[in-house]
Design a protein around this motif. Structure first.
Motif, PDB file in Angstrom:
ATOM      1  N   PRO A   1       2.743  27.416   6.695  1.00  0.00           N
ATOM      2  CA  PRO A   1       2.747  26.501   7.844  1.00  0.00           C
ATOM      3  C   PRO A   1       1.619  25.474   7.715  1.00  0.00           C
ATOM      4  N   GLY A   2       1.875  24.277   8.193  1.00  0.00           N
ATOM      5  CA  GLY A   2       0.852  23.242   8.135  1.00  0.00           C
ATOM      6  C   GLY A   2       0.716  22.576   6.786  1.00  0.00           C
ATOM      7  N   LEU A   3       1.697  22.773   5.907  1.00  0.00           N
ATOM      8  CA  LEU A   3       1.618  22.165   4.576  1.00  0.00           C
ATOM      9  C   LEU A   3       1.536  20.649   4.665  1.00  0.00           C
ATOM     10  N   MET A   4       2.283  20.062   5.605  1.00  0.00           N
ATOM     11  CA  MET A   4       2.311  18.608   5.727  1.00  0.00           C
ATOM     12  C   MET A   4       1.151  18.063   6.557  1.00  0.00           C
TER      13      MET A   4
ATOM     14  N   PRO B   1      -4.409  16.556   4.127  1.00  0.00           N
ATOM     15  CA  PRO B   1      -4.572  15.191   3.610  1.00  0.00           C
ATOM     16  C   PRO B   1      -4.103  15.123   2.166  1.00  0.00           C
ATOM     17  N   PRO B   2      -3.710  13.956   1.688  1.00  0.00           N
ATOM     18  CA  PRO B   2      -3.262  13.841   0.290  1.00  0.00           C
ATOM     19  C   PRO B   2      -4.378  14.230  -0.673  1.00  0.00           C
ATOM     20  N   ARG B   3      -3.997  14.817  -1.791  1.00  0.00           N
ATOM     21  CA  ARG B   3      -4.982  15.185  -2.805  1.00  0.00           C
ATOM     22  C   ARG B   3      -5.366  13.951  -3.614  1.00  0.00           C
ATOM     23  N   ASP B   4      -6.492  14.038  -4.274  1.00  0.00           N
ATOM     24  CA  ASP B   4      -6.965  12.948  -5.127  1.00  0.00           C
ATOM     25  C   ASP B   4      -6.158  12.953  -6.424  1.00  0.00           C
TER      26      ASP B   4
ATOM     27  N   PRO C   1      -9.626  17.133  10.729  1.00  0.00           N
ATOM     28  CA  PRO C   1      -8.280  17.671  10.893  1.00  0.00           C
ATOM     29  C   PRO C   1      -7.278  16.867  10.101  1.00  0.00           C
ATOM     30  N   GLY C   2      -6.198  17.521   9.691  1.00  0.00           N
ATOM     31  CA  GLY C   2      -5.162  16.846   8.915  1.00  0.00           C
ATOM     32  C   GLY C   2      -4.342  15.900   9.766  1.00  0.00           C
ATOM     33  N   VAL C   3      -3.627  14.993   9.119  1.00  0.00           N
ATOM     34  CA  VAL C   3      -2.736  14.056   9.792  1.00  0.00           C
ATOM     35  C   VAL C   3      -1.318  14.558   9.634  1.00  0.00           C
ATOM     36  N   ALA C   4      -0.662  14.839  10.736  1.00  0.00           N
ATOM     37  CA  ALA C   4       0.682  15.393  10.683  1.00  0.00           C
ATOM     38  C   ALA C   4       1.657  14.394  10.086  1.00  0.00           C
ATOM     39  N   ALA C   5       2.724  14.924   9.487  1.00  0.00           N
ATOM     40  CA  ALA C   5       3.707  14.063   8.829  1.00  0.00           C
ATOM     41  C   ALA C   5       4.360  13.116   9.818  1.00  0.00           C
ATOM     42  N   ARG C   6       4.599  13.578  11.049  1.00  0.00           N
ATOM     43  CA  ARG C   6       5.264  12.711  12.027  1.00  0.00           C
ATOM     44  C   ARG C   6       4.380  11.527  12.403  1.00  0.00           C
ATOM     45  N   ILE C   7       3.044  11.698  12.315  1.00  0.00           N
ATOM     46  CA  ILE C   7       2.136  10.587  12.577  1.00  0.00           C
ATOM     47  C   ILE C   7       2.053   9.680  11.365  1.00  0.00           C
ATOM     48  N   ALA C   8       2.100  10.295  10.176  1.00  0.00           N
ATOM     49  CA  ALA C   8       1.988   9.511   8.945  1.00  0.00           C
ATOM     50  C   ALA C   8       3.121   8.512   8.805  1.00  0.00           C
TER      51      ALA C   8
ATOM     52  N   ARG D   1       7.146  17.266   0.897  1.00  0.00           N
ATOM     53  CA  ARG D   1       6.959  18.693   1.183  1.00  0.00           C
ATOM     54  C   ARG D   1       7.285  19.540  -0.046  1.00  0.00           C
ATOM     55  N   LEU D   2       8.371  19.213  -0.727  1.00  0.00           N
ATOM     56  CA  LEU D   2       8.755  19.954  -1.925  1.00  0.00           C
ATOM     57  C   LEU D   2       7.720  19.777  -3.030  1.00  0.00           C
ATOM     58  N   GLY D   3       7.246  18.549  -3.214  1.00  0.00           N
ATOM     59  CA  GLY D   3       6.241  18.299  -4.243  1.00  0.00           C
ATOM     60  C   GLY D   3       4.949  19.045  -3.983  1.00  0.00           C
ATOM     61  N   ARG D   4       4.511  19.052  -2.736  1.00  0.00           N
ATOM     62  CA  ARG D   4       3.288  19.779  -2.398  1.00  0.00           C
ATOM     63  C   ARG D   4       3.465  21.282  -2.610  1.00  0.00           C
ATOM     64  N   SER D   5       4.624  21.793  -2.256  1.00  0.00           N
ATOM     65  CA  SER D   5       4.879  23.221  -2.418  1.00  0.00           C
ATOM     66  C   SER D   5       4.850  23.619  -3.892  1.00  0.00           C
ATOM     67  N   VAL D   6       5.509  22.833  -4.737  1.00  0.00           N
ATOM     68  CA  VAL D   6       5.529  23.128  -6.173  1.00  0.00           C
ATOM     69  C   VAL D   6       4.124  23.040  -6.758  1.00  0.00           C
ATOM     70  N   TYR D   7       3.387  22.013  -6.368  1.00  0.00           N
ATOM     71  CA  TYR D   7       2.030  21.833  -6.890  1.00  0.00           C
ATOM     72  C   TYR D   7       1.126  22.995  -6.472  1.00  0.00           C
ATOM     73  N   ASP D   8       1.244  23.435  -5.222  1.00  0.00           N
ATOM     74  CA  ASP D   8       0.432  24.563  -4.750  1.00  0.00           C
ATOM     75  C   ASP D   8       0.754  25.838  -5.520  1.00  0.00           C
ATOM     76  N   ARG D   9       2.020  26.040  -5.862  1.00  0.00           N
ATOM     77  CA  ARG D   9       2.393  27.238  -6.619  1.00  0.00           C
ATOM     78  C   ARG D   9       1.838  27.184  -8.037  1.00  0.00           C
ATOM     79  N   ILE D  10       1.846  26.006  -8.627  1.00  0.00           N
ATOM     80  CA  ILE D  10       1.260  25.861  -9.963  1.00  0.00           C
ATOM     81  C   ILE D  10      -0.230  26.187  -9.922  1.00  0.00           C
ATOM     82  N   LEU D  11      -0.922  25.661  -8.910  1.00  0.00           N
ATOM     83  CA  LEU D  11      -2.351  25.946  -8.767  1.00  0.00           C
ATOM     84  C   LEU D  11      -2.600  27.439  -8.559  1.00  0.00           C
ATOM     85  N   ALA D  12      -1.775  28.067  -7.714  1.00  0.00           N
ATOM     86  CA  ALA D  12      -1.949  29.497  -7.445  1.00  0.00           C
ATOM     87  C   ALA D  12      -1.735  30.323  -8.703  1.00  0.00           C
ATOM     88  N   TYR D  13      -0.734  29.953  -9.498  1.00  0.00           N
ATOM     89  CA  TYR D  13      -0.460  30.677 -10.747  1.00  0.00           C
ATOM     90  C   TYR D  13      -1.640  30.554 -11.713  1.00  0.00           C
TER      91      TYR D  13
END
Length: 322
Positions: free
Chosen positions: A156-159, A162-165, A307-314, A88-100
């Motif tokens: 919300p729904g960050l997790m 699906p994983p990025r390439d 639809p995405g796969v929730a973390a609890r299912i993953a 979750r932390l890695g995805r959040s940081v990566y999304d912020r880098i992309l947004a910047y």
């Protein structure tokens, strides 16, 4: 069991018993050749080879030193649930880098196009904005949308995504087209507001058209920072109050830079009437409306496609089949 047979049966297999270090290494290799991103956890010396082979080797904090050296990630608390937090932390940081990058590149494209078109068509002798206006934009306007992007909480729904390439770079063709399109949007709105503003233009004297372009570009940059902080999620979704508080600062700075006497002398701006301010606001609102509309279309297509796969299912594969 041959490798081909193993590849066919892997989607239905979740538990392997009595595996040797060679078996672990083989499983990681077969899954990687099948296009999977492999994560391997281990704590003993015999896990080191598979940890090294895996894309993400996770070593236990209580494990051997050899395992820790082979892994890319160490769970100091030996808790598998920490992996979810790390993802979750890695995805959040990566999304912020992309947004910047998305925000800065679109702003850069808009400025380049604005001055390029002004020079080619001899608009205001090629001077769309004064040099100090551009510098002022970067240091006192753009700074605050960047702060909003960096401080934006995870949506919300960050997790559920699906994983990025991992082979796709940040500056890929699709992203470049998006940056350029957003830049063209900001450029077109600013140029149209400048050309349709009342009064004559002058590259050396304060005038309404150039001041209008400065205000529209400033307000557009502020609103673009709000909407581009998330993608494709809506930038107008909560929590938004903190972002609005921060963005109120460049809004006030923009007004003062146009209405205060010493700022007018510094930036070559001139006072605008109430109607002209409303016109600037109207032009600026085109940017978030178009960006939000484009993001809404992509969200609808994404949801309809898969639809995405929730973390609890993953983390519990058997639940994915129920």
């Amino acid at each position: 069991m041959t490798d081909d047979e193993l590849v066919r049966r892997l989607p239905r297999l979740h538990v392997f018993g009595r595996v040797t270090p060679a078996d672990k290494l083989r499983l990681a290799d077969v899954m990687q050749r099948g296009g999977a991103i492999v994560a391997m956890t281990g704590d003993a010396v015999n896990d080191a080879a598979a940890l090294k082979k895996a894309d993400i080797g996770v070593a236990m904090g209580s494990g051997s030193e050899v395992t820790k050296q082979a892994g890319k990630l160490i769970l100091t608390d030996d808790n598998f649930g920490t992996l979810i937090t790390a993802i979750r932390l890695g995805r959040s940081v990566y999304d912020r880098i992309l947004a910047y990058i998305r925000y800065q590149m679109s702003k850069l494209f808009s400025l380049v196009l604005l001055f390029l078109v002004a020079s080619i068509f001899d608009i205001n002798d090629g001077v769309a904005l004064s040099p100090l206006m551009v510098v002022f934009q970067h240091f006192f306007i753009t700074l605050f949308p960047v702060i909003v992007i960096m401080q934006d909480p995870s949506p919300p729904g960050l997790m559920d995504k699906p994983p990025r390439d991992p082979t796709q770079p940040i500056a890929n063709r699709k992203a470049f087209v998006q940056w350029f399109a957003y830049g063209v949007l900001q450029f077109a709105v600013t140029l149209a507001a400048m050309l349709l503003a009342p009064g004559s233009m002058s590259p050396t004297e304060p005038n309404v058209p150039m001041t209008t372009a400065f205000v529209v570009l400033s307000l557009g940059s502020i609103l673009a920072g709000l909407t581009m902080r998330r993608d494709p999620e809506s930038g107008l979704s909560p929590p938004i109050l903190g972002a609005l508080k921060i963005l109120s600062i460049p809004l006030v700075v923009t007004v003062l830079s146009v209405e205060l006497g010493f700022m007018q002398e510094l930036l070559q701006t001139t006072s605008l009437t109430g109607g002209q301010w409303l016109a600037c606001l109207g032009w600026s609102l085109i940017i978030p409306v178009v960006v939000e509309g484009e993001e809404a279309i992509r969200r609808r297509r994404r949801d309809a496609r898969a639809p995405g796969v929730a973390a609890r299912i993953a983390v519990a594969p058997r639940r994915a089949r129920t």
